[in-house]
Write a protein that holds these residues in place. Sequence first.
Motif, mmCIF file in Angstrom:
data_model
loop_
_atom_site.group_PDB
_atom_site.id
_atom_site.type_symbol
_atom_site.label_atom_id
_atom_site.label_comp_id
_atom_site.label_asym_id
_atom_site.label_seq_id
_atom_site.Cartn_x
_atom_site.Cartn_y
_atom_site.Cartn_z
ATOM 1 N N VAL A 128 0.836 -1.195 0.000
ATOM 2 C CA VAL A 128 0.000 0.000 0.000
ATOM 3 C C VAL A 128 0.873 1.248 0.000
ATOM 4 N N MET A 129 0.344 2.325 -0.574
ATOM 5 C CA MET A 129 0.949 3.655 -0.518
ATOM 6 C C MET A 129 -0.169 4.602 -0.104
ATOM 7 N N VAL A 130 0.108 5.495 0.854
ATOM 8 C CA VAL A 130 -0.940 6.299 1.472
ATOM 9 C C VAL A 130 -0.766 7.781 1.162
ATOM 10 N N VAL A 131 -1.817 8.373 0.588
ATOM 11 C CA VAL A 131 -1.909 9.825 0.430
ATOM 12 C C VAL A 131 -2.763 10.300 1.595
ATOM 13 N N ALA A 132 -2.098 10.775 2.664
ATOM 14 C CA ALA A 132 -2.793 11.210 3.877
ATOM 15 C C ALA A 132 -2.896 12.733 3.873
ATOM 16 N N LEU A 133 -4.125 13.232 3.978
ATOM 17 C CA LEU A 133 -4.383 14.674 3.950
ATOM 18 C C LEU A 133 -4.926 15.137 5.281
ATOM 19 N N ASP A 134 -4.307 16.197 5.843
ATOM 20 C CA ASP A 134 -4.821 16.778 7.078
ATOM 21 C C ASP A 134 -5.926 17.790 6.741
ATOM 22 N N GLU A 135 -6.451 18.453 7.753
ATOM 23 C CA GLU A 135 -7.569 19.385 7.562
ATOM 24 C C GLU A 135 -7.205 20.568 6.669
ATOM 25 N N GLU A 136 -5.907 20.927 6.623
ATOM 26 C CA GLU A 136 -5.454 22.046 5.795
ATOM 27 C C GLU A 136 -5.064 21.596 4.392
ATOM 28 N N MET A 137 -5.371 20.352 4.042
ATOM 29 C CA MET A 137 -5.044 19.765 2.728
ATOM 30 C C MET A 137 -3.543 19.662 2.496
ATOM 31 N N ASN A 138 -2.808 19.386 3.580
ATOM 32 C CA ASN A 138 -1.387 19.075 3.487
ATOM 33 C C ASN A 138 -1.226 17.575 3.364
ATOM 34 N N VAL A 139 -0.436 17.142 2.389
ATOM 35 C CA VAL A 139 -0.080 15.732 2.229
ATOM 36 C C VAL A 139 1.010 15.427 3.243
ATOM 37 N N GLN A 140 0.883 14.296 3.915
ATOM 38 C CA GLN A 140 1.878 13.887 4.898
ATOM 39 C C GLN A 140 2.953 13.052 4.204
ATOM 40 N N LEU A 141 4.071 13.698 3.903
ATOM 41 C CA LEU A 141 5.214 13.022 3.290
ATOM 42 C C LEU A 141 6.159 12.552 4.381
ATOM 43 N N ILE A 142 7.042 11.636 4.015
ATOM 44 C CA ILE A 142 8.108 11.217 4.911
ATOM 45 C C ILE A 142 9.439 11.341 4.175
ATOM 46 N N ARG A 143 10.474 11.598 4.947
ATOM 47 C CA ARG A 143 11.828 11.552 4.407
ATOM 48 C C ARG A 143 12.445 10.281 4.968
ATOM 49 N N GLU A 144 12.875 9.397 4.055
ATOM 50 C CA GLU A 144 13.456 8.136 4.483
ATOM 51 C C GLU A 144 14.623 7.750 3.594
ATOM 52 N N TYR A 145 15.450 6.854 4.120
ATOM 53 C CA TYR A 145 16.585 6.362 3.357
ATOM 54 C C TYR A 145 16.083 5.395 2.292
ATOM 55 N N ALA A 146 16.530 5.589 1.047
ATOM 56 C CA ALA A 146 16.191 4.710 -0.076
ATOM 57 C C ALA A 146 17.466 3.978 -0.492
ATOM 58 N N ALA A 147 17.545 2.695 -0.169
ATOM 59 C CA ALA A 147 18.762 1.920 -0.444
ATOM 60 C C ALA A 147 19.088 1.865 -1.928
ATOM 61 N N GLY A 148 18.069 1.810 -2.792
ATOM 62 C CA GLY A 148 18.310 1.746 -4.234
ATOM 63 C C GLY A 148 19.048 2.961 -4.763
ATOM 64 N N LEU A 149 18.850 4.111 -4.150
ATOM 65 C CA LEU A 149 19.516 5.354 -4.556
ATOM 66 C C LEU A 149 20.657 5.728 -3.617
#
Length: 183
Positions: free
Chosen positions: A47-68
């Motif tokens: 699954v991939m989640v597009v999570a929107l708060d009340e102000e219509m902000n998408v909740q992104l994460i910064r994470e380590y991507a081993a492929g890159l």
Amino acid sequence: MPRKPEILKVTKVAESRLFHVEALDLRFSNGAERRFERLALRGRGAVMVVALDEEMNVQLIREYAAGLHDYVLTLPKGLIDPGEDSLQAANRELQEEVGFGAREMVMLKNLSSAPNYMGHSIDVILARDLYPSKLEGDEPEPLERVPWPLSRLEELILRDDFSEGRAIAALYLARHWLENENC
């Protein structure tokens, strides 16, 4: 619509904890025979989640991507665990990676990546009516939550640290669904 090729033989080529590579010997309807290799489908999906708060902000994460071998901005995502459906998995991943649960979840679309070589796909889930809720995840380090206004989608897509095609597609799908929700 063309007839699917006949599978003559399936051979395991390699296997790791995450990947299962297999060779497919195929015969096409015109008699041509070819060998294809693919990353075979394993598990129950993701699954991939597009999570929107009340102000219509998408909740992104910064994470380590081993492929890159770099840190990237992306959407929360993960595998569907045994006994879960995609909505339950999305809500769990959201709580593990972002620290919010969602009262409203909508399945938007199942996306494939490189279908000529992989059997993997991911369910894109829109999550709204967020509330604080943190679950322990399996990440090796804390993830940084980065709220981003959906209204600035084009600016996000131009950033060098936001390049995952599935995440870009998921955000456009969510925006389209939201624009047509009240029609």
